[in-house]
Write an enzyme that holds these catalytic residues in place. Structure first.
Site, PDB file in Angstrom:
ATOM      1  N   GLY A   1       0.790  -1.217   0.000  1.00  0.00           N
ATOM      2  CA  GLY A   1       0.000   0.000   0.000  1.00  0.00           C
ATOM      3  C   GLY A   1       0.826   1.272   0.000  1.00  0.00           C
TER       4      GLY A   1
ATOM      5  CB  SER B   1      -6.070   7.757   2.544  1.00  0.00           C
ATOM      6  OG  SER B   1      -4.728   7.694   3.013  1.00  0.00           O
TER       7      SER B   1
ATOM      8  N   GLY C   1       4.046  17.343   5.107  1.00  0.00           N
ATOM      9  CA  GLY C   1       4.704  18.522   4.554  1.00  0.00           C
ATOM     10  C   GLY C   1       5.992  18.864   5.276  1.00  0.00           C
TER      11      GLY C   1
ATOM     12  CB  VAL D   1      -3.240  28.558  -0.625  1.00  0.00           C
ATOM     13  CG1 VAL D   1      -3.001  28.455  -2.131  1.00  0.00           C
ATOM     14  CG2 VAL D   1      -1.938  28.359   0.144  1.00  0.00           C
TER      15      VAL D   1
ATOM     16  CG  MET E   1      -6.242   9.040   7.553  1.00  0.00           C
ATOM     17  SD  MET E   1      -6.338   9.893   5.958  1.00  0.00           S
ATOM     18  CE  MET E   1      -8.089   9.741   5.588  1.00  0.00           C
TER      19      MET E   1
ATOM     20  CB  ALA F   1       1.173   2.695   9.017  1.00  0.00           C
ATOM     21  CG  HIS F   2       1.012   3.222  14.527  1.00  0.00           C
ATOM     22  ND1 HIS F   2       1.623   4.152  13.718  1.00  0.00           N
ATOM     23  CD2 HIS F   2       0.543   3.908  15.599  1.00  0.00           C
ATOM     24  CE1 HIS F   2       1.527   5.352  14.272  1.00  0.00           C
ATOM     25  NE2 HIS F   2       0.874   5.227  15.411  1.00  0.00           N
TER      26      HIS F   2
ATOM     27  CG  HIS G   1      23.341   8.277  33.598  1.00  0.00           C
ATOM     28  ND1 HIS G   1      22.891   9.523  33.204  1.00  0.00           N
ATOM     29  CD2 HIS G   1      24.678   8.401  33.834  1.00  0.00           C
ATOM     30  CE1 HIS G   1      23.915  10.363  33.221  1.00  0.00           C
ATOM     31  NE2 HIS G   1      25.006   9.715  33.592  1.00  0.00           N
TER      32      HIS G   1
END
Length: 467
Positions: free
Chosen positions: A40, A146, A186, A238, A319, A321-322, A445
């Site tokens: 996908g 999607s 983005g 925009v 949306m 994947a997991h 640590h």
């Protein structure tokens, strides 16, 4: 006609995981994928290839700006975008071939073609050569994912005005990449090309980037990315995108209504994604969709047609994947008569910029709106010895706990390896840990994860040790 117990339409992280779990549970299982490779969006043009380019560009960034501070002196490094793309493709090929192996291992029948309903129990598979065959399936799982969204007035020529898919295959490093949308995709792809030498300007309609995440994360990531050289135009709507040869002009209005113009040689349209149901012929099966084009399901991810389920990006919710994978397992186990569950509040979200951003649970803004009294603990990454040793000093961990019970309600972090560290927070919250529980756990640590313990100490009683 071939007959199956379960047929899955779509082979992304939701679909292929659902198919594997169904096969593990003893069901005769088929999966339908219209593309030649499985996996996908995530494996082919999403999660995996973008991370490959993010890693390559991060190596270049370090070689150019950070190696010298570690005593590593090399000649001026050059970015070979073609080789980066080639390596990305190699990673994708290895990963998708791994899915093929898993299909064979679990004896899942794979059909290549477009799956569409003929009825609630019959699915037609139309192959690339125009031929078709129909299978009969007792249960069907819709996992068609999607596609990138756009704005109605934007023409995506996929050359200069592009989506995330084309951004993964560019032939040159943009001189000026204009990104429309300050969300996860983005910012990640903007980071890739900023590191490789592009000027990057992000135009965002909202008044902050990553607007669905905690406000403190948005503010810090904005600061860090600006320091890296990325430019932001927030609260900017925009109005038009026009291409003239190799130049693309973006016309917008700022929050005062004044017209602003920004020009670049590439514009990445990254304004979200839409559910993909094209070609499914859901009406033939009688499956309902909602007003946003998503397949309607109940709390069991069952559609109004009892033997048909839907998962992942094609249904309501984040949306991710997991998330889709968890839903695939849930549906398979429900069909088998089990009683699995998913706590959607504890599905983490991650932004793979550098530093990384990760979060789970409620944001401070959400809890305030709900009227929940909380206490908040913060710890800066720069206070850690491990951060100073690696040079990754940006960011913080923020823990939000219930003021009365001390139960952790949200964990929000930005810093090195935050994408991996968030799993510890998910584990703690699944067991309804208190901030004090986390504060009293030993953390190795020096590690980045110590910031989680310190933030928990700060949330518990303002007793962080190293702050």
């Amino acid at each position: 006609m071939s007959q199956f117990d379960v047929t899955v339409i779509g082979s992304g992280p939701g679909g292929y995981v659902a198919a594997i779990r169904c096969a593990q549970l003893g069901f005769k299982t088929a999966i339908i994928e219209k593309y030649p490779t499985m996996g996908g969006t995530c494996l082919n043009v999403g999660c995996i290839p973008s991370k490959a380019l993010l890693d390559s560009s991060e190596h270049f960034e370090n070689a150019k700006h950070n190696f010298a501070s570690h005593g590593i002196i090399i000649d001026e490094p050059k970015a070979d975008l073609a080789r980066m793309i080639e390596r990305k493709n190699e990673v994708v090929e290895q990963t998708t071939k791994g899915i093929n192996f898993l299909m064979d291992k679990n004896k899942i029948t794979v059909f290549e073609g477009v799956g569409s309903f003929e009825s609630a129990t019959q699915i037609k598979i139309t192959k690339n050569d125009g031929s078709s065959e129909t299978v009969d399936s007792k249960y069907t799982i819709i996992a068609t994912g999607s596609k990138p969204s756009s704005l109605p007035f934007i023409t995506l020529d996929k050359e200069r005005v592009i989506t995330s898919t084309e951004a993964l295959e560019l032939k040159e490093i943009p001189k000026h990449l204009v990104v429309i949308g300050g969300g996860v995709i983005g910012l990640e792809l903007g980071s890739v090309y900023k590191r490789l030498g592009s000027e990057v300007t992000v135009v965002e309609f909202m008044d902050k980037i990553i607007p669905t995440m905690d406000g403190a994360l948005s503010k810090e990531l904005n600061k860090v990315l600006r320091k890296q050289g990325m430019k932001f135009m927030l609260s900017t709507a925009v109005q038009a995108v026009e291409r003239n040869g190799d130049t693309v002009k973006v016309t917008a209005k700022d929050k005062k209504g004044a017209e602003v113009v920004v020009e670049g040689d590439y514009v990445l349209v990254s304004v979200g994604r839409r559910p993909y149901t094209d070609g499914l012929a859901l009406e033939k099966a009688g499956v309902d969709m909602d007003e946003r084009g998503r397949v309607k399901t109940n709390e069991h991810l069952q559609t109004n047609v009892s033997n048909i389920y839907a998962i992942g990006d094609v249904v309501a919710g984040a949306m991710l994947a997991h998330k889709a994978s968890e839903e695939g397992v849930l549906v398979a186990e429900q069909i088998a008569g089990q009683k699995p569950h998913i706590n959607y509040n504890l599905i983490p979200g991650v932004v793979y910029t550098w530093p990384e951003v990760a979060a789970v649970g409620k944001t401070e803004e959400q809890l305030k709106e709900e009227g929940v009294a909380v206490k908040v603990g913060n710890f800066p990454m720069r206070a850690l010895g491990r951060s100073r040793a690696s040079g990754d000093i940006d960011g913080f961990v923020k823990i939000i706990a219930d003021e009365k019970t001390d139960e952790v309600l949200g964990v929000h972090m930005i810093g090195a390896r935050a994408a991996d560290m968030i799993a510890a927070a998910v584990t703690a919250m699944e067991y309804r840990a208190s901030a004090e529980d986390i504060a009293r756990m030993s953390h190795a640590h020096p590690t980045f994860a110590e910031a989680i313990k310190e933030a928990a100490l700060d949330a518990t009683a303002k007793i962080a040790i190293h702050m």
